[in-house]
Design an enzyme around this catalytic site. Structure first.
Site, PDB file in Angstrom:
ATOM      1  N   ASP A 160      -3.109   1.744  -0.060  1.00 17.19           N
ATOM      2  CA  ASP A 160      -2.236   2.851   0.344  1.00 17.19           C
ATOM      3  C   ASP A 160      -2.054   3.830  -0.814  1.00 17.19           C
ATOM      4  O   ASP A 160      -1.357   3.534  -1.783  1.00 17.19           O
ATOM      5  CB  ASP A 160      -0.880   2.280   0.801  1.00 17.19           C
ATOM      6  CG  ASP A 160       0.082   3.363   1.281  1.00 17.19           C
ATOM      7  OD1 ASP A 160      -0.209   4.561   1.113  1.00 17.19           O
ATOM      8  OD2 ASP A 160       1.140   3.008   1.839  1.00 17.19           O
TER       9      ASP A 160
ATOM     10  N   ASP B 280       8.622   5.775   9.434  1.00 13.94           N
ATOM     11  CA  ASP B 280       7.971   5.665   8.132  1.00 13.94           C
ATOM     12  C   ASP B 280       8.691   6.651   7.221  1.00 13.94           C
ATOM     13  O   ASP B 280       8.503   7.864   7.322  1.00 13.94           O
ATOM     14  CB  ASP B 280       6.476   6.017   8.250  1.00 13.94           C
ATOM     15  CG  ASP B 280       5.791   6.153   6.886  1.00 13.94           C
ATOM     16  OD1 ASP B 280       6.424   5.850   5.854  1.00 13.94           O
ATOM     17  OD2 ASP B 280       4.609   6.554   6.852  1.00 13.94           O
TER      18      ASP B 280
HETATM   19  P1  ADP Z   1       3.733   9.270   1.201  1.00 16.22           P
HETATM   20  O1  ADP Z   1       3.354   7.921   1.666  1.00 16.22           O
HETATM   21  O2  ADP Z   1       3.922   9.368  -0.290  1.00 16.22           O
HETATM   22  O3  ADP Z   1       4.867   9.882   1.941  1.00 16.22           O
HETATM   23  P2  ADP Z   1       1.401  10.537   2.503  1.00 16.22           P
HETATM   24  O4  ADP Z   1       0.727   9.325   2.997  1.00 16.22           O
HETATM   25  O5  ADP Z   1       1.935  11.482   3.501  1.00 16.22           O
HETATM   26  O6  ADP Z   1       2.474  10.236   1.396  1.00 16.22           O
HETATM   27  O7  ADP Z   1       0.325  11.302   1.558  1.00 16.22           O
HETATM   28  C1  ADP Z   1       0.591  12.522   0.986  1.00 16.22           C
HETATM   29  C2  ADP Z   1      -0.557  12.907   0.075  1.00 16.22           C
HETATM   30  O8  ADP Z   1      -1.764  12.968   0.836  1.00 16.22           O
HETATM   31  C3  ADP Z   1      -0.387  14.262  -0.568  1.00 16.22           C
HETATM   32  O9  ADP Z   1      -0.703  14.182  -1.940  1.00 16.22           O
HETATM   33  C4  ADP Z   1      -1.409  15.132   0.158  1.00 16.22           C
HETATM   34  O10 ADP Z   1      -1.907  16.175  -0.662  1.00 16.22           O
HETATM   35  C5  ADP Z   1      -2.487  14.129   0.469  1.00 16.22           C
HETATM   36  N1  ADP Z   1      -3.357  14.532   1.592  1.00 16.22           N
HETATM   37  C6  ADP Z   1      -2.998  14.781   2.872  1.00 16.22           C
HETATM   38  N2  ADP Z   1      -4.083  15.151   3.607  1.00 16.22           N
HETATM   39  C7  ADP Z   1      -5.139  15.127   2.755  1.00 16.22           C
HETATM   40  C8  ADP Z   1      -6.547  15.427   2.900  1.00 16.22           C
HETATM   41  N3  ADP Z   1      -7.075  15.815   4.063  1.00 16.22           N
HETATM   42  N4  ADP Z   1      -7.343  15.300   1.800  1.00 16.22           N
HETATM   43  C9  ADP Z   1      -6.831  14.924   0.628  1.00 16.22           C
HETATM   44  N5  ADP Z   1      -5.533  14.627   0.425  1.00 16.22           N
HETATM   45  C10 ADP Z   1      -4.692  14.737   1.469  1.00 16.22           C
HETATM   46 MG    MG Z   2       3.395   6.257   2.801  1.00 20.13          MG
END
Ligand code: ADP
Ligand code: MG
Length: 566
Positions: A169, A7
């Protein structure tokens, strides 16, 4: 040898593989499942990936790059010190780091991976992602759409035929809604919609604004590093909101401790404008797919930001039921990619499913249209593969010469929805010779084939003599031949990624430098002294001594961080 599932996220990246009849996330060198999609370079030209690079985003912003996935497939160059990288090259460094983590975890080398991409990625973006994998030394035969991967992770392909799913998502900086339908053993993406500039970060910014407002500070008056520090604290506070009703942020700015306590109700009130922005893409996806909200069988939450209670409440209210959350939302896509990798290996334990996706844009060519006065008006778009056609698909269109003794026909390969060619995106061109004849006597067949990987092949055939020309479309004509990819591969391979076993120590140094920048006075002196000692010890390369010193330094950091919080 296992095939990896990757991913490659805008904010975080993960890698998985199939083991003991299930998909498993492989932790990185720090034992963490998420590797921040950040790349940094230091003065000696060494590259850092992930957590260390994320620390350096604050201390060395000019040497560090993040969120480059937004520019995937473009020629935008990211300057890191004196080196320049394309988005796909930075991505290849992330993939290489995931590959190394996987290899050291598995104790064997890995040659192939399946990488997930947003469902709306076009041909150019998909090809760039594939190249990123190849530049990392992996064979990439298949890409998988992120929502499809998430649905697979939830085992939705085992549902009854005719089920419909909505994948919601919300990542770090992007919001994607997809509607999938399972028909017999075919999983189809029915519609995609989203907002490329809406994500978890916006929910962090709300906390940051409240903090600044409370302390009578203006963003434009504070320096970059201080702002980055407040943002980091705000993100931590936001994450705490997934389990707490009240959070407090303490930031020491110019020796003054600024304190702020925020209640979840106040936070959520300020989030309403963001919440209302989520509505429109959902409605669009449903209406594109011609499906009512009540017909959706399952709603799947994906992306770290869906852990926010306000998001869960919003989705539950909108659909009148609780969404599925039994898989960690930031791992779902990677887990699904791992299952898909196993399917590719034809693992017998898995029910085989066929994934079909749709071509997200209309693909066509430019033609001239005959006006009543006999004049041919150029610049009209002739669609060949219509938007939302299920792929793989192959379609052909017959075109004729419009002038006497015309010697060539130029086929512009276009992508877009406009009636006029000039408003659509030019992906490539094919120029073909035709035998000179009276106007309208020579014809060509233009065949567009869009495969399961979202890669477009165009073939033009002159009917009278069978002459054929083919093109695998490249947005930037002539951009990166096989030899060039090989050359760039060699160049990127020669870049040293800092030795994995030393990462931990490098992280300690990076963290120490950040704490140093955030503190003043006595604490600064203390840090300076201890970091110097640690550096000397590192240079002596005595593993035992290094281990002891690292432990001590970590204790010092913990104390300093505690002091900052009081
Ligand atoms: P991407 O798909 O863009 O790579 P992710 O699915 O890893 O991103 O999501 C990252 C986002 O999720 C960040 O903004 C992070 O702050 C938020 N995030 C991660 N854990 C939590 C949580 N427990 N509560 C709220 N937001 C969260
Ligand atoms: Mg993602």
């Amino acid at each position: 040898m296992p095939i990896l599932g990757i991913d490659l996220g805008t904010t975080n990246s993960l890698v998985s593989y199939w083991n003991n009849e299930k998909s498993v996330i492989i932790p990185n060198v720090f034992g963490e499942n998420l590797t921040p999609s950040v790349v940094s370079v230091d003065d000696s030209g060494q590259i850092f990936i992930g957590k260390i690079a994320k620390e350096r985003l604050i201390t060395h912003p000019d040497m560090t790059a993040s969120v480059f996935k937004r520019n995937m497939g473009s020629k935008k160059l990211f300057k890191l010190g004196n080196k320049e990288f394309l988005p796909e090259e930075l991505s290849s460094l992330i993939i290489r780091s995931l590959k190394q983590d996987a290899e050291s975890y598995l104790g064997q080398s890995v040659e192939e991976a399946i990488i997930s991409v947003p469902a709306y990625f076009n041909d150019t973006q998909r090809k760039a992602t594939k190249r990123a994998g190849e530049l990392a030394g992996l064979k990439i035969e298949r890409l998988i759409n992120e929502p499809t991967a998430a649905a697979i992770a939830y085992g939705l392909y085992e549902r009854e035929s005719n089920s419909k799913f909505l994948v919601f998502d919300l990542g770090g900086g992007t919001f994607d809604v997809s509607i999938l339908e399972l028909y017999k053993n075919i999983m189809e993406v029915r519609a995609v919609a989203g907002d490329n500039y809406l994500g978890g970060e916006d929910f962090t910014n709300i906390i940051m604004s409240l903090f600044l407002e409370h302390n009578n500070l203006k963003l434009e008056d504070i320096e970059y590093k201080t702002a980055a520090y407040i943002k980091e604290q705000s993100e931590m506070a936001k994450i705490k909101f997934s389990t707490a009703k009240e959070v407090s942020i303490k930031c020491k700015i110019k020796d003054k401790l600024l304190d702020y306590t925020l209640k979840i109700d106040d936070y959520e009130r300020d989030c309403q404008s963001l919440i209302s922005k989520l509505r429109r893409p959902i409605e669009r996806a449903l209406s594109d797919a011609k499906i009512k909200a009540s017909e959706i069988d399952s709603i799947v939450l994906v992306g770290g930001a869906t852990k926010l209670p306000i998001i869960r409440t919003f989705v539950s209210k909108l659909f009148g039921r609780i969404p599925s959350v039994n898989i960690n939302p930031d791992e779902a896509v990677a887990l699904g990619a791992g299952i898909q990798a196993a399917m590719k290996e034809r693992n017998r334990h898995l029910k085989e499913i066929v994934l079909t996706d749709v071509c997200p844009y209309t693909l066509g060519t430019d033609i001239s249209i005959r006006k009543p006065d006999g004049y041919y008006e150029p610049g009209h778009f002739c669609p060949i593969i219509e938007r939302n056609t299920v792929i793989p698909v192959s379609k052909s269109e017959r075109l004729y010469t419009i002038q006497d003794n015309q010697e060539k026909i130029n086929i512009e390969i276009l992508q877009g929805e406009s009636r006029l060619s000039k408003n659509n995106i030019l992906l490539g061109e094919i120029n073909i010779d035709v035998p000179p004849s009276p106007a309208g006597e020579q014809a060509i067949d233009v065949r567009y084939t869009y495969d399961i990987n979202g890669i477009l092949e165009v073939e033009v055939t002159v009917l009278s003599n069978g002459l054929k020309k083919r093109a695998i479309i490249e947005k930037n004509p002539g951009y990166m031949s096989k030899d060039e990819i090989e050359k760039r591969f060699q160049e990127l391979s020669s870049i040293k990624i800092h030795p994995r076993e030393k990462e931990e120590n490098k992280l300690i140094m990076a963290k120490g430098e950040r704490l140093y920048e955030e503190s003043t006075g006595k604490i600064r002196e203390l840090l300076d002294y201890n970091l110097q000692v640690f550096e000397d010890i590192l240079n002596r390369q005595d593993d035992h001594e290094i281990e002891e010193a690292a432990k001590k330094l970590k204790m010092i950091f913990a104390q300093i961080e505690q002091m900052k919080e009081f």
